[in-house]
Design an enzyme around this catalytic site. Structure first.
Site, PDB file in Angstrom:
ATOM      1  N   PHE A 152      36.254  14.790  52.308  1.00 62.40           N
ATOM      2  CA  PHE A 152      36.671  15.335  50.577  1.00 62.40           C
ATOM      3  C   PHE A 152      35.476  15.579  49.916  1.00 62.40           C
ATOM      4  O   PHE A 152      34.858  15.782  48.900  1.00 62.40           O
ATOM      5  CB  PHE A 152      36.836  14.011  49.506  1.00 62.40           C
ATOM      6  N   LEU A 153      34.256  16.407  51.731  1.00 61.24           N
ATOM      7  CA  LEU A 153      32.946  16.020  51.437  1.00 61.24           C
ATOM      8  C   LEU A 153      32.406  17.693  50.470  1.00 61.24           C
ATOM      9  O   LEU A 153      33.604  18.463  50.065  1.00 61.24           O
ATOM     10  CB  LEU A 153      31.906  16.680  52.289  1.00 61.24           C
ATOM     11  N   ARG A 154      31.623  18.337  49.063  1.00 57.86           N
ATOM     12  CA  ARG A 154      31.851  18.893  48.287  1.00 57.86           C
ATOM     13  C   ARG A 154      30.755  19.549  49.170  1.00 57.86           C
ATOM     14  O   ARG A 154      29.478  19.097  49.243  1.00 57.86           O
ATOM     15  CB  ARG A 154      31.360  18.705  46.882  1.00 57.86           C
ATOM     16  N   LYS A 204      44.905  15.280  49.574  1.00 51.06           N
ATOM     17  CA  LYS A 204      43.955  15.238  50.027  1.00 51.06           C
ATOM     18  C   LYS A 204      44.465  16.946  48.837  1.00 51.06           C
ATOM     19  O   LYS A 204      43.832  17.651  48.073  1.00 51.06           O
ATOM     20  CB  LYS A 204      43.638  16.224  51.374  1.00 51.06           C
ATOM     21  N   ASN A 208      42.972  18.102  45.364  1.00 56.17           N
ATOM     22  CA  ASN A 208      41.351  19.365  44.867  1.00 56.17           C
ATOM     23  C   ASN A 208      42.817  19.473  44.055  1.00 56.17           C
ATOM     24  O   ASN A 208      42.362  21.106  43.245  1.00 56.17           O
ATOM     25  CB  ASN A 208      42.181  20.513  46.264  1.00 56.17           C
ATOM     26  N   GLY A 253      33.709  26.978  31.908  1.00 57.79           N
ATOM     27  CA  GLY A 253      32.919  28.253  32.497  1.00 57.79           C
ATOM     28  C   GLY A 253      33.972  29.467  32.946  1.00 57.79           C
ATOM     29  O   GLY A 253      34.945  29.645  32.464  1.00 57.79           O
ATOM     30  N   CYS A 260      37.577  26.290  48.371  1.00 59.81           N
ATOM     31  CA  CYS A 260      38.905  25.220  48.473  1.00 59.81           C
ATOM     32  C   CYS A 260      39.506  25.569  47.615  1.00 59.81           C
ATOM     33  O   CYS A 260      40.910  25.482  48.448  1.00 59.81           O
ATOM     34  CB  CYS A 260      38.076  23.792  48.492  1.00 59.81           C
ATOM     35  N   LYS A 263      42.116  28.103  47.471  1.00 60.70           N
ATOM     36  CA  LYS A 263      42.993  28.575  48.391  1.00 60.70           C
ATOM     37  C   LYS A 263      43.866  26.772  48.664  1.00 60.70           C
ATOM     38  O   LYS A 263      45.162  27.686  48.645  1.00 60.70           O
ATOM     39  CB  LYS A 263      42.276  28.512  49.639  1.00 60.70           C
TER      40      LYS A 263
HETATM   41  C1  UGA Z   1      35.710  20.816  46.456  1.00 57.70           C
HETATM   42  C2  UGA Z   1      36.168  19.594  46.327  1.00 57.70           C
HETATM   43  O1  UGA Z   1      35.099  18.985  45.173  1.00 57.70           O
HETATM   44  C3  UGA Z   1      35.622  18.349  47.465  1.00 57.70           C
HETATM   45  O2  UGA Z   1      36.007  17.137  47.289  1.00 57.70           O
HETATM   46  C4  UGA Z   1      36.944  18.650  48.652  1.00 57.70           C
HETATM   47  O3  UGA Z   1      36.405  17.916  49.619  1.00 57.70           O
HETATM   48  C5  UGA Z   1      36.199  20.664  49.212  1.00 57.70           C
HETATM   49  O4  UGA Z   1      36.708  21.483  47.724  1.00 57.70           O
HETATM   50  C6  UGA Z   1      37.201  20.907  49.682  1.00 57.70           C
HETATM   51  O5  UGA Z   1      38.184  20.790  49.758  1.00 57.70           O
HETATM   52  O6  UGA Z   1      36.510  21.282  51.125  1.00 57.70           O
HETATM   53  P1  UGA Z   1      33.690  22.290  46.307  1.00 57.70           P
HETATM   54  O7  UGA Z   1      34.983  23.511  46.662  1.00 57.70           O
HETATM   55  O8  UGA Z   1      32.650  21.802  47.599  1.00 57.70           O
HETATM   56  O9  UGA Z   1      34.360  20.694  46.973  1.00 57.70           O
HETATM   57  O10 UGA Z   1      32.391  22.173  45.234  1.00 57.70           O
HETATM   58  P2  UGA Z   1      33.421  21.500  43.807  1.00 57.70           P
HETATM   59  O11 UGA Z   1      31.616  20.921  43.576  1.00 57.70           O
HETATM   60  O12 UGA Z   1      34.755  21.246  43.506  1.00 57.70           O
HETATM   61  O13 UGA Z   1      33.431  22.925  42.646  1.00 57.70           O
HETATM   62  C7  UGA Z   1      34.815  23.813  43.012  1.00 57.70           C
HETATM   63  C8  UGA Z   1      34.531  24.833  41.862  1.00 57.70           C
HETATM   64  O14 UGA Z   1      34.594  23.736  40.897  1.00 57.70           O
HETATM   65  C9  UGA Z   1      33.168  25.303  41.397  1.00 57.70           C
HETATM   66  O15 UGA Z   1      33.662  27.077  41.452  1.00 57.70           O
HETATM   67  C10 UGA Z   1      32.475  25.321  40.321  1.00 57.70           C
HETATM   68  O16 UGA Z   1      31.710  25.936  40.044  1.00 57.70           O
HETATM   69  C11 UGA Z   1      34.199  24.722  39.966  1.00 57.70           C
HETATM   70  N1  UGA Z   1      34.116  23.522  38.546  1.00 57.70           N
HETATM   71  C12 UGA Z   1      33.794  22.439  38.946  1.00 57.70           C
HETATM   72  C13 UGA Z   1      33.932  23.795  37.249  1.00 57.70           C
HETATM   73  O17 UGA Z   1      34.144  25.242  37.046  1.00 57.70           O
HETATM   74  N2  UGA Z   1      33.870  22.945  36.348  1.00 57.70           N
HETATM   75  C14 UGA Z   1      33.928  21.722  36.529  1.00 57.70           C
HETATM   76  O18 UGA Z   1      33.709  20.478  36.104  1.00 57.70           O
HETATM   77  C15 UGA Z   1      33.751  21.077  37.914  1.00 57.70           C
END
Ligand code: UGA
Length: 433
Positions: A152-154, A204, A208, A253, A260, A263
């Site tokens: 679940f890492l970001r 998982k 997501n 936004g 992730c 997809k």
């Molecule tokens: C995401 C999940 O948060 C992780 O828990 C997961 O492990 C990972 O996918 C994965 O499946 O590998 P990640 O893609 O690194 O992590 O990034 P996020 O921080 O979740 O952001 C995803 C997108 O959502 C970004 O484009 C971000 O800008 C957008 N976002 C996020 C928003 O537009 N608004 C928000 O409030 C939060």
């Protein structure tokens, strides 16, 4: 028991280094020998805060090693974490060819009981296929177990997410595999949640997709805010105060990008539809997300009317802050639109410029700048696409002085509207007046 981690992408690299940090003996492996050489020197091929330090520390301890000999790593290990890519295929389903290939390699090197742990994001029921492939290709009847331990890492906070997880999901179907995995994550006590394998796989994708849904929901509300006197930040704050809703992932936004969410929401939709389940809720969330670029470009048009020959500064290219990753980044779609309109773009990002140069090489229409000030010089408008912390403290008075027209179109609500306008800017943001 030795652990092998197959694949050195984001998940594999952090998993290998993180498991070594927990005190295990780990061998990371990947068929790309150049990558292995670089990682063995303690330098990750990706930008991720804290990762190089974690690698170096555990390489120096000697409990973490890397090799391009995938077969040897498998033979040496009792537990094998599969961390290869599961990209999207043309139909939107996950392309499982790498997982299938690795399963065959594991079968051919099965020299004793091993637990094969899926860590990559995979469709529910994948473990059945892995089991079938290993059974078909193994020599004799050497026993093995398959388990699911989704990650679940970001990106941007991958190291701390791995080292301090909220929960660890372990999907197993034998006591032997359960005991091994629970031992690996022993230090996390009851944060380890044990389920059956289908459940773990689904947790998982369901997580997501739910987060993606939350983002599309607040983006829909932000459109409504723009038609009324409501302020989306305050709406999100008010909603988030209810612990049943929670304040996270309510930032309106430009929508979600990265490797992730876009997809996974499509993959889960396909999984459900293939099984005859109506998945329209997810389809609609993805449609809302898709429209975010057009909504933003319309705002730029509202500010500038004609975009042809306009000089536009673009701050932020990565799909989110603290990463150099531009996969499915909104910046790419926005830049593509603005190029079509004939604008001249001046791009800046603290980390993602090299990656972006591979998508849009420098040209008279696409200019890469060394800092936000160079980007803003003589610009007719400045766009904020990624909310890097350094933009928050930007000297906006200086920016205003060097721009041709003081116009900011902010896709991430980085600035406080009142104070930006006080400086003399015309300011457009998301879901706020
Ligand atoms: C995401 C999940 O948060 C992780 O828990 C997961 O492990 C990972 O996918 C994965 O499946 O590998 P990640 O893609 O690194 O992590 O990034 P996020 O921080 O979740 O952001 C995803 C997108 O959502 C970004 O484009 C971000 O800008 C957008 N976002 C996020 C928003 O537009 N608004 C928000 O409030 C939060």
């Amino acid at each position: 028991m030795k652990i092998a981690v197959i694949g050195t992408g984001y998940v594999g690299l952090v998993t290998a280094a993180g498991l070594a940090e927990f005190g295990h003996t780990v061998i990371g492996t990947d068929k790309d020998s150049e990558k292995i050489e670089q990682i063995s020197r303690g330098t990750a091929p990706i930008y991720e805060p804290g990762l190089d330090e974690l690698l170096k520390r555990n390489l120096a301890k000697g409990t973490l090693t890397f090799t391009a000999d995938v077969d040897g790593a498998i033979r040496d290990a009792g537990v094998i974490f599969v961390c290869v890519g599961t990209p999207q295929d043309e139909s939107g389903r996950a392309d499982m060819s790498q997982v299938e290939g690795v399963s065959r390699t594991i079968a051919q090197n099965l020299n004793g009981y091993k637990v094969i742990v899926e860590k990559s994001t995979v469709p529910v029921k994948t473990s059945d296929w892995i089991k079938r492939i290993i059974t078909l290709y193994r020599k004799g009847d050497t026993p093995f177990d398959v388990a699911s331990n989704p990650e679940f890492l970001r990106e941007g906070s991958a190291v701390s997410d791995f080292l301090e997880p909220d929960r660890i999901i372990v999907g197993v179907e034998s006591d032997r595999a359960r005991d091994i995995l629970v031992r690996i994550y022993k230090k996390f006590g009851d944060r380890v949640v044990v389920t059956n394998i289908d459940t773990a796989e689904l947790i998982k994708h369901a997580s997501n997709s739910f987060l993606a849904l939350k983002i599309s929901y607040i983006n829909m509300i932000s459109d409504l805010c723009e038609k009324t006197a409501a302020d989306v930040e305050q709406v999100a704050f008010g909603m988030g105060r209810d612990p049943r809703i929670g304040k996270e992932f309510l930032s309106a936004g430009l929508g979600y990008g990265g490797s992730c969410f876009p997809k996974d929401i499509k993959a889960l939709t396909k999984i459900g539809e293939d099984m005859g389940v109506n998945m329209d809720l997810l389809k609609e969330a993805d449609r809302v997300n898709h429209k975010r670029t057009a909504v933003f470009v319309d705002k730029v048009k509202r500010a500038l009317w004609i975009l042809k020959d306009k000089r536009i500064a673009v701050l932020g290219l990565a799909f989110k802050p603290e990463t150099d990753d531009i996969r499915e980044a909104s910046s790419i779609k926005i830049i593509r639109e603005l190029i079509k309109e004939g604008s001249v773009l001046r791009l800046y990002d603290p980390k993602a410029m090299d990656n972006m140069k591979e998508v849009f090489p420098g040209s008279p229409q696409v200019v890469y700048c060394e800092d936000p000030f160079q980007a803003a010089l003589d610009a007719n408008a400045l766009l904020v696409i990624t909310e890097w912390a350094e933009f928050r403290t930007l000297d906006l008075a200086r920016i205003k002085d060097i721009m041709a027209n003081p116009i900011i179109v902010d896709g991430r609500n980085m600035f406080e509207p009142g104070s930006v306008r006080k400086l003399g800017f015309e300011y457009y943001s998301v879901g706020r007046k």
